[in-house]
Design a protein around this motif. Structure first.
Motif, mmCIF file in Angstrom:
data_model
loop_
_atom_site.group_PDB
_atom_site.id
_atom_site.type_symbol
_atom_site.label_atom_id
_atom_site.label_comp_id
_atom_site.label_asym_id
_atom_site.label_seq_id
_atom_site.Cartn_x
_atom_site.Cartn_y
_atom_site.Cartn_z
ATOM 1 N N GLU A 36 0.828 -1.216 0.000
ATOM 2 C CA GLU A 36 0.000 0.000 0.000
ATOM 3 C C GLU A 36 0.856 1.258 0.000
ATOM 4 N N SER A 94 -3.027 -3.067 -10.268
ATOM 5 C CA SER A 94 -4.133 -2.543 -11.089
ATOM 6 C C SER A 94 -3.836 -1.117 -11.530
ATOM 7 N N LYS A 99 2.271 3.656 -15.963
ATOM 8 C CA LYS A 99 2.863 4.074 -14.691
ATOM 9 C C LYS A 99 3.885 3.071 -14.146
ATOM 10 N N LEU A 103 8.333 2.815 -11.824
ATOM 11 C CA LEU A 103 8.482 2.189 -10.502
ATOM 12 C C LEU A 103 9.327 0.916 -10.582
ATOM 13 N N ILE A 163 -21.414 -2.303 -7.416
ATOM 14 C CA ILE A 163 -20.265 -2.169 -8.314
ATOM 15 C C ILE A 163 -20.049 -3.496 -9.059
HETATM 16 C C1 LIG Z 1 -8.289 3.184 -10.955
HETATM 17 C C2 LIG Z 1 -7.467 4.112 -11.841
HETATM 18 C C3 LIG Z 1 -8.410 4.925 -12.733
HETATM 19 C C4 LIG Z 1 -6.721 5.085 -10.930
HETATM 20 O O1 LIG Z 1 -5.966 5.952 -11.694
HETATM 21 P P1 LIG Z 1 -4.812 6.823 -11.045
HETATM 22 O O2 LIG Z 1 -5.221 7.264 -9.676
HETATM 23 O O3 LIG Z 1 -4.432 7.877 -12.011
HETATM 24 O O4 LIG Z 1 -3.664 5.768 -10.806
HETATM 25 P P2 LIG Z 1 -2.789 4.973 -11.860
HETATM 26 O O5 LIG Z 1 -3.171 3.552 -11.815
HETATM 27 O O6 LIG Z 1 -2.794 5.609 -13.193
HETATM 28 O O7 LIG Z 1 -1.343 5.139 -11.245
HETATM 29 C C5 LIG Z 1 -1.066 4.796 -9.954
HETATM 30 C C6 LIG Z 1 -0.364 5.934 -9.262
HETATM 31 O O8 LIG Z 1 -0.196 5.544 -7.915
HETATM 32 C C7 LIG Z 1 1.202 5.496 -7.638
HETATM 33 N N1 LIG Z 1 1.435 4.418 -6.678
HETATM 34 C C8 LIG Z 1 0.957 3.172 -6.701
HETATM 35 N N2 LIG Z 1 1.373 2.481 -5.624
HETATM 36 C C9 LIG Z 1 2.133 3.343 -4.900
HETATM 37 C C10 LIG Z 1 2.847 3.248 -3.683
HETATM 38 N N3 LIG Z 1 2.862 2.130 -2.963
HETATM 39 N N4 LIG Z 1 3.504 4.325 -3.258
HETATM 40 C C11 LIG Z 1 3.479 5.486 -3.942
HETATM 41 N N5 LIG Z 1 2.816 5.641 -5.102
HETATM 42 C C12 LIG Z 1 2.151 4.583 -5.569
HETATM 43 C C13 LIG Z 1 1.843 5.278 -8.984
HETATM 44 O O9 LIG Z 1 3.172 5.625 -8.956
HETATM 45 C C14 LIG Z 1 1.004 6.210 -9.839
HETATM 46 O O10 LIG Z 1 1.364 7.548 -9.525
HETATM 47 P P3 LIG Z 1 1.399 8.752 -10.575
HETATM 48 O O11 LIG Z 1 2.325 8.315 -11.659
HETATM 49 O O12 LIG Z 1 1.910 9.909 -9.763
HETATM 50 O O13 LIG Z 1 -0.023 8.922 -11.027
HETATM 51 C C15 LIG Z 1 -6.478 3.324 -12.678
HETATM 52 O O14 LIG Z 1 -5.540 2.728 -11.803
HETATM 53 C C16 LIG Z 1 -7.078 2.238 -13.536
HETATM 54 O O15 LIG Z 1 -7.771 2.491 -14.526
HETATM 55 N N6 LIG Z 1 -6.807 0.957 -13.165
HETATM 56 C C17 LIG Z 1 -7.261 -0.249 -13.882
HETATM 57 C C18 LIG Z 1 -8.684 -0.652 -13.543
HETATM 58 C C19 LIG Z 1 -9.042 -0.553 -12.063
HETATM 59 O O16 LIG Z 1 -8.507 -1.208 -11.208
HETATM 60 N N7 LIG Z 1 -10.012 0.326 -11.795
HETATM 61 C C20 LIG Z 1 -10.533 0.572 -10.443
HETATM 62 C C21 LIG Z 1 -11.566 -0.420 -10.119
HETATM 63 S S1 LIG Z 1 -12.333 -0.034 -8.629
HETATM 64 C C22 LIG Z 1 -13.720 0.835 -9.092
HETATM 65 O O17 LIG Z 1 -13.988 0.901 -10.197
HETATM 66 C C23 LIG Z 1 -14.673 1.512 -8.223
HETATM 67 O O18 LIG Z 1 -14.602 1.375 -7.015
HETATM 68 O O19 LIG Z 1 -15.523 2.158 -8.789
#
Ligand SMILES: CC(C)(COP(=O)(O)OP(=O)(O)OC[C@H]1O[C@@H](n2cnc3c(N)ncnc32)[C@H](O)[C@@H]1OP(=O)(O)O)[C@@H](O)C(=O)NCCC(=O)NCCSC(=O)C(=O)O
Length: 398
Positions: A36, A94, A99, A103, A163
């Motif tokens: 996390e 996910s 991105k 990392l 959901i």
């Molecule tokens: C859910 C999202 C739209 C969220 O988008 P974003 O918030 O822009 O996140 P991203 O995934 O693009 O990128 C993750 C960002 O978090 C950072 N990141 C991840 N883990 C870490 C830790 N441990 N520490 C610090 N930073 C972190 C990573 O470097 C990226 O930072 P930056 O580079 O600074 O951005 C996307 O992740 C996505 O489409 N995921 C695939 C489908 C999915 O799981 N959807 C959610 C389902 S739940 C749902 O739908 C619901 O509840 O409704």
């Protein structure tokens, strides 16, 4: 021993889709280590919470896991994560694929280093025109046709009041990961699994929408019994509702005999499934006219006697006292030192006659120290990570 005992899953996913997938693996006995960010998964802070960081939304999809909190924006934390990946059978995330490289988590790099690793990318979309777009449940329900199905039912495009895309795709991801683990058993090689929400939900929504050899959206197909607009709902009785489903020829013969109108069973419009499908609106209108004359209790008793599938329409809060769920002990009470008794909906699946138990979801960073130590970091190294905020451990309570 549970089926997945000995399998370690490193799970970087967040919100619901990914966490639900790894919760299935945890339920089946895998050791799921949730990685996390410093503030934790956003669901820790979404909705009602008996304790800060332990919101109900989080409890629902993170039971029986461990938590290691690392700020992956810091190179030291990335290095610590690499040590942990060396101990894992499955790596899953996910994040949007663009991105990952920053990392150090791109699939090519990790798979080259760990050839036995099952690497699972939980995605909004497979590579293609939509790749890398952000995907939440609402977006996927909208674009995959689920909201349109609701429109056909009610005359208004709506999302299902749950959901549904996240939950469905979470289960798709769990079985995809299991299939890859099974392949690894046979070949000794890891695998790269991509699980997209959009494509999974399009497939899910279209299961019953093939007509002959040709795919047709249901709107243009008359007489489609399971999706037909106004009929996809429980029957009204004289005092409520009943979820009854006469389906086979025998069910309908018994139903019409029961209401004193056996002649309908030999009406050519209703004699077999093909005829009933072609005249579904007439059939259901006719049946509804009979059902509404009697009480729900009457229909439940009659359907039981006639072996026609039927059940009461339950309110969600009534499930807590459902006789069957109570008898099998479906809801499990877990004792937590801080939160007291926490009641979980348990696992439905049985293995060798036993339902796997559930355990409390972790506090943020609860296992950071123990698991980094197990991955080979010594105490001063771990303390240095904690001091620089690259690794997070629970704050001592005052
Ligand atoms: C859910 C999202 C739209 C969220 O988008 P974003 O918030 O822009 O996140 P991203 O995934 O693009 O990128 C993750 C960002 O978090 C950072 N990141 C991840 N883990 C870490 C830790 N441990 N520490 C610090 N930073 C972190 C990573 O470097 C990226 O930072 P930056 O580079 O600074 O951005 C996307 O992740 C996505 O489409 N995921 C695939 C489908 C999915 O799981 N959807 C959610 C389902 S739940 C749902 O739908 C619901 O509840 O409704």
């Amino acid at each position: 021993m549970r089926p997945l005992q000995g399998v370690r899953v490193l799970d970087l996913s967040s919100v619901i889709f990914g966490p639900l997938a790894s919760q299935v693996l945890a339920d089946y006995g895998a050791e799921v280590v949730k990685i996390e960010p410093p503030k934790g998964d956003s669901t820790r802070h979404t909705g009602p919470a008996a304790e800060p960081g332990m919101a109900a939304m989080f409890l629902g999809s993170n039971r029986s896991k461990k938590s290691v909190a690392l700020d992956l924006k810091q190179p030291a934390a990335q290095k610590a994560l690499q040590a942990l990946i060396g101990t894992a059978d499955v790596f899953m995330h996910s994040m949007r694929p663009q991105k990952l490289a920053g990392l150090g988590l791109a699939p090519e790099a990790l798979r080259a280093r760990h050839p036995r690793l099952v690497y699972a990318s939980l995605l909004g979309f497979l590579p293609g025109p939509y790749a890398g777009r952000p995907a939440y449940d609402d977006v996927i329900q909208g674009m995959s046709g689920l909201a349109d199905l609701m429109d056909q039912q009610s005359g208004e495009a709506r999302y299902l009041p749950t959901i549904a895309a996240d939950k469905t795709c979470g289960h798709v991801a769990a079985h995809a990961i299991l299939a890859a683990l099974w392949q690894r058993e046979r070949t000794g090689q890891g695998a790269f699994v991509e699980v997209p929400m959009f494509e999974s939900m399009v497939g899910f929504n279209l299961v019953e929408h093939f007509y002959g050899q040709h795919f047709e959206p249901p709107r243009s197909v008359p007489g489609y019994p399971r999706v037909l607009a106004p009929w996809r709902r429980p029957y009204r009785t004289s005092d409520g509702l009943v979820a009854m489903m006469p389906y086979t020829d025998l069910h309908w013969q018994r139903f019409f005999a029961e209401v004193g109108a056996p002649q309908h069973a030999s009406d050519p419009r209703f004699t077999d499934i093909a005829a009933r499908t072609a005249h579904i609106a007439e059939l259901l209108e006719l049946a509804s006219g009979y059902v509404v004359r009697q009480t729900t209790a009457h229909w439940l008793a009659a359907c039981e006697r006639l072996e026609i599938p039927a059940a009461p329409v339950a309110r969600l809060d009534e499930l807590r006292s459902d006789e069957h769920l109570a008898a099998i002990g479906f809801f499990e009470e877990v004792q937590d030192p801080a939160m007291g008794t926490v009641r979980f909906p348990g696992v439905g699946v049985r293995f060798d006659g036993r339902r796997p138990p559930v355990a409390m979801p972790p506090r943020l960073g609860e296992h950071t120290r123990a698991l980094l130590a197990e991955a080979g970091l010594d105490a001063p190294q771990i303390q240095a990570l904690v001091d620089q905020g690259a690794a997070i451990v629970p704050q001592p309570k005052n």
